[in-house]
Scaffold this active site. Structure first.
Site, PDB file in Angstrom:
ATOM      1  N   GLN A 248       0.838  -1.199   0.000  1.00 38.85           N
ATOM      2  CA  GLN A 248       0.000   0.000   0.000  1.00 38.85           C
ATOM      3  C   GLN A 248       0.878   1.257   0.000  1.00 38.85           C
ATOM      4  O   GLN A 248       1.557   1.542   0.991  1.00 38.85           O
ATOM      5  CB  GLN A 248      -0.887   0.002   1.248  1.00 38.85           C
ATOM      6  N   GLY A 249       0.866   1.994  -1.115  1.00 37.88           N
ATOM      7  CA  GLY A 249       1.696   3.200  -1.217  1.00 37.88           C
ATOM      8  C   GLY A 249       0.877   4.463  -1.036  1.00 37.88           C
ATOM      9  O   GLY A 249       0.522   5.133  -2.009  1.00 37.88           O
TER      10      GLY A 249
ATOM     11  N   SER B  90       1.436   6.716   2.237  1.00 37.96           N
ATOM     12  CA  SER B  90       2.211   7.713   2.995  1.00 37.96           C
ATOM     13  C   SER B  90       3.416   8.228   2.228  1.00 37.96           C
ATOM     14  O   SER B  90       4.030   7.501   1.444  1.00 37.96           O
ATOM     15  CB  SER B  90       2.700   7.098   4.306  1.00 37.96           C
TER      16      SER B  90
ATOM     17  N   GLU C  96      -9.596  -1.242   6.513  1.00 38.59           N
ATOM     18  CA  GLU C  96      -8.502  -1.529   7.442  1.00 38.59           C
ATOM     19  C   GLU C  96      -8.995  -1.506   8.893  1.00 38.59           C
ATOM     20  O   GLU C  96      -8.473  -2.223   9.739  1.00 38.59           O
ATOM     21  CB  GLU C  96      -7.396  -0.489   7.213  1.00 38.59           C
TER      22      GLU C  96
ATOM     23  N   SER D  67      -3.237   7.338  13.565  1.00 38.60           N
ATOM     24  CA  SER D  67      -2.575   7.532  14.864  1.00 38.60           C
ATOM     25  C   SER D  67      -3.605   7.845  15.954  1.00 38.60           C
ATOM     26  O   SER D  67      -4.729   8.268  15.670  1.00 38.60           O
ATOM     27  CB  SER D  67      -1.553   8.673  14.765  1.00 38.60           C
TER      28      SER D  67
ATOM     29  N   GLU E  40      -3.785  10.228  18.067  1.00 36.51           N
ATOM     30  CA  GLU E  40      -4.230  11.629  18.107  1.00 36.51           C
ATOM     31  C   GLU E  40      -5.352  11.852  17.085  1.00 36.51           C
ATOM     32  O   GLU E  40      -6.349  12.525  17.377  1.00 36.51           O
ATOM     33  CB  GLU E  40      -3.052  12.577  17.807  1.00 36.51           C
TER      34      GLU E  40
HETATM   35  C1  LIG Z   1       4.481  -0.229  11.187  1.00 31.53           C
HETATM   36  C2  LIG Z   1       3.936   0.733  10.172  1.00 31.53           C
HETATM   37  C3  LIG Z   1       3.486   0.269   8.950  1.00 31.53           C
HETATM   38  C4  LIG Z   1       2.998   1.167   7.996  1.00 31.53           C
HETATM   39  N1  LIG Z   1       2.593   0.684   6.768  1.00 31.53           N
HETATM   40  C5  LIG Z   1       2.194   1.550   5.822  1.00 31.53           C
HETATM   41  C6  LIG Z   1       1.872   1.089   4.500  1.00 31.53           C
HETATM   42  O1  LIG Z   1       1.945  -0.104   4.198  1.00 31.53           O
HETATM   43  N2  LIG Z   1       1.508   1.996   3.569  1.00 31.53           N
HETATM   44  C7  LIG Z   1       1.419   3.328   3.852  1.00 31.53           C
HETATM   45  O2  LIG Z   1       1.052   4.083   2.960  1.00 31.53           O
HETATM   46  N3  LIG Z   1       1.736   3.801   5.093  1.00 31.53           N
HETATM   47  C8  LIG Z   1       2.120   2.949   6.072  1.00 31.53           C
HETATM   48  N4  LIG Z   1       2.467   3.413   7.321  1.00 31.53           N
HETATM   49  C9  LIG Z   1       2.450   4.864   7.572  1.00 31.53           C
HETATM   50  C10 LIG Z   1       1.351   5.309   8.501  1.00 31.53           C
HETATM   51  O3  LIG Z   1       0.095   5.263   7.867  1.00 31.53           O
HETATM   52  C11 LIG Z   1       1.738   6.720   8.971  1.00 31.53           C
HETATM   53  O4  LIG Z   1       2.921   6.598   9.745  1.00 31.53           O
HETATM   54  C12 LIG Z   1       0.647   7.361   9.798  1.00 31.53           C
HETATM   55  O5  LIG Z   1      -0.458   7.665   8.994  1.00 31.53           O
HETATM   56  C13 LIG Z   1       1.143   8.645  10.505  1.00 31.53           C
HETATM   57  O6  LIG Z   1       1.668   9.542   9.571  1.00 31.53           O
HETATM   58  P1  LIG Z   1       3.140  10.175   9.733  1.00 31.53           P
HETATM   59  O7  LIG Z   1       4.109   9.063  10.031  1.00 31.53           O
HETATM   60  O8  LIG Z   1       3.395  11.021   8.521  1.00 31.53           O
HETATM   61  O9  LIG Z   1       3.089  11.075  11.009  1.00 31.53           O
HETATM   62  P2  LIG Z   1       2.502  12.578  11.087  1.00 31.53           P
HETATM   63  O10 LIG Z   1       1.200  12.631  10.359  1.00 31.53           O
HETATM   64  O11 LIG Z   1       3.579  13.509  10.718  1.00 31.53           O
HETATM   65  O12 LIG Z   1       2.198  12.672  12.622  1.00 31.53           O
HETATM   66  C14 LIG Z   1       3.210  12.858  13.608  1.00 31.53           C
HETATM   67  C15 LIG Z   1       2.508  13.019  14.948  1.00 31.53           C
HETATM   68  O13 LIG Z   1       1.667  14.183  14.926  1.00 31.53           O
HETATM   69  C16 LIG Z   1       0.321  13.835  15.213  1.00 31.53           C
HETATM   70  N5  LIG Z   1      -0.586  14.629  14.389  1.00 31.53           N
HETATM   71  C17 LIG Z   1      -0.531  14.824  13.043  1.00 31.53           C
HETATM   72  N6  LIG Z   1      -1.581  15.581  12.631  1.00 31.53           N
HETATM   73  C18 LIG Z   1      -2.310  15.883  13.743  1.00 31.53           C
HETATM   74  C19 LIG Z   1      -3.508  16.615  13.984  1.00 31.53           C
HETATM   75  N7  LIG Z   1      -4.174  17.210  12.996  1.00 31.53           N
HETATM   76  N8  LIG Z   1      -3.949  16.695  15.265  1.00 31.53           N
HETATM   77  C20 LIG Z   1      -3.303  16.086  16.286  1.00 31.53           C
HETATM   78  N9  LIG Z   1      -2.153  15.382  16.120  1.00 31.53           N
HETATM   79  C21 LIG Z   1      -1.669  15.274  14.876  1.00 31.53           C
HETATM   80  C22 LIG Z   1       0.206  12.359  14.838  1.00 31.53           C
HETATM   81  O14 LIG Z   1      -0.857  11.727  15.512  1.00 31.53           O
HETATM   82  C23 LIG Z   1       1.576  11.835  15.273  1.00 31.53           C
HETATM   83  O15 LIG Z   1       1.602  11.592  16.647  1.00 31.53           O
HETATM   84  C24 LIG Z   1       2.944   2.551   8.289  1.00 31.53           C
HETATM   85  C25 LIG Z   1       3.400   3.010   9.525  1.00 31.53           C
HETATM   86  C26 LIG Z   1       3.913   2.126  10.463  1.00 31.53           C
HETATM   87  C27 LIG Z   1       4.401   2.657  11.774  1.00 31.53           C
END
Ligand SMILES: Cc1cc2nc3c(=O)[nH]c(=O)nc-3n(C[C@H](O)[C@H](O)[C@H](O)COP(=O)(O)OP(=O)(O)OC[C@H]3O[C@@H](n4cnc5c(N)ncnc54)[C@H](O)[C@@H]3O)c2cc1C
Length: 392
Positions: free
Chosen positions: A130-131, A133, A248, A371, A373
């Site tokens: 799944q692409g 992020s 999901e 997440s 939050e």
């Molecule tokens: C083990 C694992 C597997 C994954 N597999 C996939 C995959 O197969 N395909 C894919 O596409 N992605 C995948 N992901 C990515 C995952 O979907 C993202 O990590 C997730 O959506 C969070 O985005 P981010 O990492 O950019 O963090 P950010 O969005 O930058 O968030 C950082 C922090 O800020 C908080 N935050 C952000 N916005 C807000 C808001 N508006 N209000 C309050 N708090 C906020 C978040 O909750 C978090 O604590 C995976 C992640 C992990 C850890």
């Protein structure tokens, strides 16, 4: 825990139990309880096990027969997943294709796309990643920048994805890209199906905390895919992606809770063994952990009831996700505490036992699939009716 799903599925349940007992033997039995949504552990064994399930006709139970499924009811699928979790069978390696991409394609794909992609997924001949992020777009997917442009009868893709689970093993990726360069936020996005094995796709593996090759960065430089490999409509990728994320967070929670229940039993056994070395405060928290899996059971049954009645669970599933991931993290911390100083040590070559791995991998559960939050915001706004937070 025993659940009675009623007489209508009693024979089916027995058939599933018998098959699992007869086939979960040898190296498959040796890998009981192995793997998780974010775990590359014993990958080859888990793939072999998935092929065993495919040969037995246990994958895609509710998918239509014409696409290789068995055309059974959702209840039968849930019963099987439940018996599956009860048996302790290895976590399926093919969940991305089976539980995420497949249902999305069933709902939104063209008949031609379904005929082409669904049968090989069920035969475990084709793996998917799944692409969604990107470095600047995770929680806020609407700000993604990876783009695609039509060139004759092909899309040309440029940009980067990150955290793509098991991208290095995937044959295909379903990728959310910006196809209208002038668009902002969630407009102008499109869901494309992209073959991974081509010159313009560079996959760089990222190692997780538990030392496993679990996810990857994916770089697209002039990568190509056929113009007709769009799921949904061009420019409507946001709607397609939201449908996938809904899947999901769907009905996979009951089997998950069953595995948490097993972990609590294991925690209690370890605490008994450690005896007086476990302080009273830790014992209290073990009781709370035991209660939390009971609470999960009740909530999950409520969600299941909604789904079986043909309703979409909605934000209620967000509560279940938030509760399960935070409770599971607490359980991981407790297991580490009960293990004492010895539990802090890795073996040679960073060898970890199953409890240590579970603890480390549980840390990601409050991030992926939405997440904590973000879940709290959804619950606040959509369930409690609190004022909406400002949007960019
Ligand atoms: C083990 C694992 C597997 C994954 N597999 C996939 C995959 O197969 N395909 C894919 O596409 N992605 C995948 N992901 C990515 C995952 O979907 C993202 O990590 C997730 O959506 C969070 O985005 P981010 O990492 O950019 O963090 P950010 O969005 O930058 O968030 C950082 C922090 O800020 C908080 N935050 C952000 N916005 C807000 C808001 N508006 N209000 C309050 N708090 C906020 C978040 O909750 C978090 O604590 C995976 C992640 C992990 C850890």
């Amino acid at each position: 825990m025993e659940l009675d799903f009623g007489p209508a599925v009693a024979d089916f349940r027995e058939e599933a139990r018998t098959w699992l007992a007869e086939h979960l033997v040898g190296e498959f039995a040796a890998h009981r309880g192995i793997g998780g949504p974010a775990d590359s552990e014993a990958w080859e064994v888990r793939l072999a096990w998935d092929r065993e399930l495919a040969a037995g006709g246990w994958l895609g139970l509710s998918w239509p027969v014409e696409y290789g499924g068995r055309g059974l009811t959702l209840l039968e699928e849930v019963v099987f997943n439940y018996e599956y979790a009860r048996s302790g069978a290895p976590y399926r390696a093919t969940t991305s294709g089976l539980d995420l991409f497949g249902p999305m394609l069933l709902a939104l794909g063209t008949p031609e796309q379904k005929r082409r992609f669904l049968p090989p997924i069920l035969r475990v001949e084709q793996l998917w990643g799944q692409g969604f992020s990107e470095p600047g777009a995770g929680s806020d997917l609407a700000s993604l920048r990876c783009r695609a442009e039509l060139d004759g009868n092909e899309w040309v893709i440029d940009g980067q994805k990150v955290w793509t689970t098991m991208a290095h093993t995937a044959d295909w990726l379903y990728v959310l890209v910006r196809t209208d360069p002038d668009s902002r936020r969630h407009r102008g996005l499109t869901m494309l199906l992209v073959p991974r094995d081509q010159p313009g796709v560079d996959v760089r593996v990222i190692r997780n905390l538990a030392g496993q090759d679990e996810f990857a960065e994916v770089f697209f430089t002039g990568a190509r895919t056929s113009a007709d490999l769009v799921v949904g409509e061009v420019g409507q990728g946001w709607r397609t992606a939201m449908g996938t994320l809904g899947i999901e967070r769907g009905v996979t929670l009951l089997p998950q809770q069953l595995s948490f229940e097993r972990e609590v039993a294991d925690l209690i056994a370890a605490a008994r063994e450690a005896g007086d070395a476990v302080p009273a405060s830790t014992r209290d928290r073990i009781v709370q952990a035991w209660m939390s899996v009971r609470v999960m059971r009740t909530t999950n049954l409520r969600t299941l009831g909604e789904v079986l009645a043909g309703r979409t669970p909605g934000p209620q599933a967000g509560i279940a996700k938030l509760y399960a991931s935070t409770s599971h993290q607490r359980m991981g911390h407790l297991a580490a505490e009960v293990a004492g100083p010895a539990g802090q040590l890795a073996g040679a070559d960073y060898a970890l036992d199953v409890r240590q791995r579970t603890f480390l991998l549980s840390l990601a559960e409050t991030i992926y699939g939405g997440s904590s939050e973000i879940q709290r915001t959804i619950i606040g706004e959509q369930l409690l009716g609190l004022p909406k937070e400002p949007r960019p």
